[in-house]
Write an enzyme that holds these catalytic residues in place. Structure first.
Site, PDB file in Angstrom:
ATOM      1  N   HIS A 278       0.755  -1.310   0.178  1.00 23.59           N
ATOM      2  CA  HIS A 278      -0.060   0.004   0.017  1.00 23.59           C
ATOM      3  C   HIS A 278       0.738   1.067  -0.166  1.00 23.59           C
ATOM      4  O   HIS A 278       1.966   1.274   0.720  1.00 23.59           O
ATOM      5  CB  HIS A 278      -0.714  -0.091   1.267  1.00 23.59           C
ATOM      6  CG  HIS A 278      -0.372  -0.063   2.412  1.00 23.59           C
ATOM      7  ND1 HIS A 278       0.099  -1.478   2.940  1.00 23.59           N
ATOM      8  CD2 HIS A 278       0.111   0.815   3.490  1.00 23.59           C
ATOM      9  CE1 HIS A 278       0.731  -1.255   4.058  1.00 23.59           C
ATOM     10  NE2 HIS A 278       0.799   0.017   4.374  1.00 23.59           N
TER      11      HIS A 278
ATOM     12  N   HIS B 227       0.980   5.100   1.110  1.00 24.38           N
ATOM     13  CA  HIS B 227       0.611   6.302   1.911  1.00 24.38           C
ATOM     14  C   HIS B 227       0.684   7.438   1.551  1.00 24.38           C
ATOM     15  O   HIS B 227       1.788   8.013   0.616  1.00 24.38           O
ATOM     16  CB  HIS B 227       1.540   6.330   3.198  1.00 24.38           C
ATOM     17  CG  HIS B 227       1.629   5.064   4.046  1.00 24.38           C
ATOM     18  ND1 HIS B 227       0.854   5.008   5.153  1.00 24.38           N
ATOM     19  CD2 HIS B 227       2.267   3.994   4.009  1.00 24.38           C
ATOM     20  CE1 HIS B 227       0.973   3.841   5.577  1.00 24.38           C
ATOM     21  NE2 HIS B 227       1.703   3.319   5.197  1.00 24.38           N
TER      22      HIS B 227
END
Ligand code: 5GP
Ligand code: ZN
Length: 136
Positions: free
Chosen positions: A99, A101
């Protein structure tokens, strides 16, 4: 992946504050934001780190980041934005589902200060670059 918290978000088993969604990528607010508007961009399919992501999917994640980033700038009034991916535990990765950020920034907000060092010598720096190059 059954136990993965982000897979549960993708499957709708855990709710999220969705910001944007495409066929292969989802963007939602981080539940523990470094700053308001801190957003996560994840692939719908489970891959652990950046090095596991297929190129095309990585490209779609970048498209979504560029799109969502515009909205974050507009809504939060941020004047800067950090894009960070923690890969593996030693780098602070807690959720093993790759993922990005997106972290909105403002002048003087004091977030994420990083101390920079110097190489012992120019030679040492070029030697290291050559070593990494030959490992590719
Ligand atoms: P990592 O340390 O793995 O790079 O980041 C994981 C991030 O996921 C953390 O910033 C954490 O706050 C966020 N997070 C963990 N669980 C949840 C959740 O259930 N929902 C949302 N929206 N974010 C989560
Ligand atoms: Zn997962």
């Amino acid at each position: 992946m059954e136990e993965c918290i982000f897979c549960k978000i993708v499957n709708g088993e855990i709710p999220c504050a969705e910001v944007y969604s495409s066929d292969s990528v989802l963007a939602f607010l981080d539940i523990g934001p470094i700053v308001e508007g801190h957003t996560l961009v994840i692939p719908r399919e489970h891959y652990s780190t950046l090095w596991d992501l297929p190129q095309e999917l990585a490209g779609e994640m970048q498209r979504v980041m560029q799109k969502v980033g515009v909205g974050i700038f507009q809504v939060t009034g941020a004047t800067g934005l950090n894009v960070v991916m923690n890969n593996y535990k030693s780098a602070g990765q807690v959720v093993p589902h790759a993922h990005w950020h997106l972290i909105p920034r403002r002048e003087g907000d004091g977030l994420m200060p990083v101390e920079q060092k110097q190489y012992e010598s120019q030679e040492a720096m070029y030697e290291l670059a050559a070593k990494i190059h030959s490992a590719l």
